[in-house]
Design a protein around this motif. Structure first.
Motif, PDB file in Angstrom:
ATOM      1  N   ASP A   1      42.739  34.093  35.053  1.00  0.00           N
ATOM      2  CA  ASP A   1      41.808  32.988  35.383  1.00  0.00           C
ATOM      3  C   ASP A   1      40.456  33.509  35.870  1.00  0.00           C
ATOM      4  OD1 ASP A   1      44.136  31.590  34.924  1.00  0.00           O
ATOM      5  OD2 ASP A   1      44.346  30.796  36.959  1.00  0.00           O
ATOM      6  N   ILE A   2      40.086  34.713  35.462  1.00  0.00           N
ATOM      7  CA  ILE A   2      38.917  35.347  36.079  1.00  0.00           C
ATOM      8  C   ILE A   2      37.606  34.570  35.837  1.00  0.00           C
ATOM      9  CG2 ILE A   2      38.280  36.995  34.253  1.00  0.00           C
ATOM     10  CD1 ILE A   2      38.416  39.027  36.882  1.00  0.00           C
ATOM     11  N   TYR A   3      37.580  33.732  34.759  1.00  0.00           N
ATOM     12  CA  TYR A   3      36.368  32.918  34.506  1.00  0.00           C
ATOM     13  C   TYR A   3      36.512  31.481  35.001  1.00  0.00           C
ATOM     14  CZ  TYR A   3      34.968  36.898  31.690  1.00  0.00           C
ATOM     15  OH  TYR A   3      34.632  38.173  31.285  1.00  0.00           O
ATOM     16  N   GLU A   4      37.471  31.260  35.897  1.00  0.00           N
ATOM     17  CA  GLU A   4      37.770  29.903  36.399  1.00  0.00           C
ATOM     18  C   GLU A   4      36.530  29.085  36.762  1.00  0.00           C
ATOM     19  OE1 GLU A   4      40.107  29.939  40.016  1.00  0.00           O
ATOM     20  OE2 GLU A   4      40.106  27.761  40.136  1.00  0.00           O
ATOM     21  N   HIS A   5      35.584  29.704  37.474  1.00  0.00           N
ATOM     22  CA  HIS A   5      34.452  28.924  37.987  1.00  0.00           C
ATOM     23  C   HIS A   5      33.353  28.719  36.956  1.00  0.00           C
ATOM     24  CE1 HIS A   5      36.141  28.552  41.899  1.00  0.00           C
ATOM     25  NE2 HIS A   5      36.302  29.860  42.002  1.00  0.00           N
ATOM     26  N   LEU A   6      33.527  29.296  35.764  1.00  0.00           N
ATOM     27  CA  LEU A   6      32.475  29.166  34.755  1.00  0.00           C
ATOM     28  C   LEU A   6      32.918  28.205  33.660  1.00  0.00           C
ATOM     29  CD1 LEU A   6      31.461  32.930  34.627  1.00  0.00           C
ATOM     30  CD2 LEU A   6      30.396  31.100  35.914  1.00  0.00           C
ATOM     31  N   VAL A   7      32.919  26.922  33.971  1.00  0.00           N
ATOM     32  CA  VAL A   7      33.190  25.902  32.951  1.00  0.00           C
ATOM     33  C   VAL A   7      32.054  24.887  32.974  1.00  0.00           C
ATOM     34  CG1 VAL A   7      35.720  26.123  32.848  1.00  0.00           C
ATOM     35  CG2 VAL A   7      34.693  24.571  34.483  1.00  0.00           C
ATOM     36  N   TYR A   8      31.668  24.413  31.760  1.00  0.00           N
ATOM     37  CA  TYR A   8      30.452  23.607  31.623  1.00  0.00           C
ATOM     38  C   TYR A   8      30.751  22.191  31.171  1.00  0.00           C
ATOM     39  CZ  TYR A   8      29.159  28.437  31.584  1.00  0.00           C
ATOM     40  OH  TYR A   8      29.086  29.756  31.897  1.00  0.00           O
TER      41      TYR A   8
END
Ligand code: PLP
Length: 402
Positions: free
Chosen positions: A206-213
């Motif tokens: 989940d390393i890109y968890e905070h990068l959703v648009y």
């Protein structure tokens, strides 16, 4: 005298993303005006309050060995994070901290895999998964996806690839290299299959968890969606991408105590604890203010939109607009078979990437490195000005092909 290396290691290539980034760096050092879109790290500086926490830790004398898999304060911050962001409840005995997300995955595989164990990896994948599995003595089982399914696997794709030797499924959402995000319902249907196979463990990266648009895109992680598989899921995350802390080297995970204990034993015989100073910085990253994230997200979203628009205007390239991470994965299918001005045939995506670097000094990573061709990965974690320069050069490069 001939020096003999480990046979296991000899069969493993160096990371393609690191190689391409280095190639671009070498050309830059030779004076070339290179724009590299190959590195997987945000271009923002680590926020000041996080840096201050590290400086204060040094001044307090937090400069000694720590517990092998992380200080209590960081484990407590991780537990709070999982509860708040993912509705997942863990105890300290379920948490492991390592020098980066990559060592978390490496430790988990070395700690659990035996010869003959299979690990299911959807392609395109993050370059290191199959090689880590091989290093650990396991066998990667690659499920190729397609653009039509937004590069995601379905429940039936998954079920067809499960055998009695399947030990792990590795899931990565938002994905490196495609930027695509699994929805809650897609995860629910994958979990429906996994429920039938109680011997399969799940590694959720989940390393890109905070990068959703976009307002409508919500991040979900599989053990939150289906609690019955939580006891065999290792949920991995880290501060590298979310807080622009790639150099600090802190990754973490939560999962079954037996695996966490084995990972601790392994880490005690390899790296020992992650840097004490970085751990204190990570405590602040997880507990501290997050107001800067909104601005970063907006900036990434604008860059994504511009890159997708420009790439789609290039002769022979097509590009989906993904909902997360900071990558796009355009197809160069229509370029294959064309020739450069000097008559070099572009036979595959590696030729595309190499010739783009040679003629236009733009660094991208070829799709073969991620297990799905003919594509290439652009990282848009760089300034708009550099992105526009690079995309204009890509457009020119495609126009010049015959
Ligand atoms: N997982 C994915 C999907 C990544 O893209 C990366 C880094 O590129 C990692 C894990 C490892 O992150 P770290 O730099 O914390 O080791």
């Amino acid at each position: 005298m001939s020096i003999k290396l480990s046979k296991n290691l000899e069969n493993i290539p160096p990371s393609a993303t690191v190689t391409m980034t280095q190639l671009a760096r070498d050309l830059k050092n030779q004076g070339k005006d290179v724009v590299s879109l190959s590195a997987g790290e945000p271009d923002f500086d680590t926020p000041d309050h996080i840096k201050m926490a590290a400086i204060e830790a040094i001044e307090r004398g937090e400069t000694k060995y720590t517990a092998v898999d992380g200080i209590d304060e960081l484990k407590e911050a991780i537990i709070r994070k999982f509860q708040k962001d993912n509705n997942l409840t863990f105890l300290k005995e379920n948490i492991s901290v390592a020098p980066g997300g990559k060592p978390i995955i490496y430790n988990a595989m070395i700690a659990t895999l035996n010869h003959g164990d299979e690990v299911i990896i959807p392609a395109p994948y993050w370059v290191s998964y199959p090689d880590i599995v091989k290093l650990a003595g396991g066998t990667p089982v690659i499920i190729k996806t397609s653009e039509e399914s937004d590069f995601k696997i379905s429940a039936s794709d998954l079920e067809k690839n499960i055998t009695e030797n399947t030990k792990w499924l590795i899931l990565n959402s938002p994905s490196n290299p495609t930027g695509e995000v699994y929805s809650r319902s897609e995860l629910k249907s994958l979990a429906g299959v996994l429920k039938k196979y109680p011997n399969v463990y799940i590694l959720s990266d989940d390393i890109y968890e905070h990068l959703v648009y976009g307002e409508l895109t919500k991040f979900s992680t599989i053990s939150e969606v289906e609690s019955s598989i939580a006891e065999r899921t290792l949920t991995m995350n880290g501060v590298s991408k979310a807080y622009s802390m790639t150099g600090w080297r802190i990754g973490y995970c939560a999962g079954p105590k037996k695996i966490i204990d084995a990972m601790r034993k392994l880490q005690s015989q390899s790296t020992s604890n992650p840097s004490s100073i970085s751990q204190w910085a990570a405590v602040e990253a997880l507990n501290g203010k997050k107001d800067f994230l909104k601005g970063w997200l907006l900036s990434f979203e604008e860059r994504r939109d511009r890159v997708v628009e420009m790439i789609n205007s290039a002769n022979g390239l097509t590009c989906l607009k993904p909902k997360g991470a900071f990558y796009v994965y355009p197809s160069c299918q229509k370029i294959i078979g064309k020739k450069t001005v000097e008559g070099n045939v572009i036979s595959n995506d590696e030729d595309f990437a190499m010739n783009l670097l040679k003629y236009k000094s733009v660094g991208v990573v070829h799709g073969a490195a991620f297990g799905l061709s003919p594509y290439f990965r652009i990282s848009y974690a760089t300034s708009m000005q550099k992105l526009e320069t690079a995309c204009n050069r890509i457009i020119e490069f495609c126009d010049d092909l015959e």
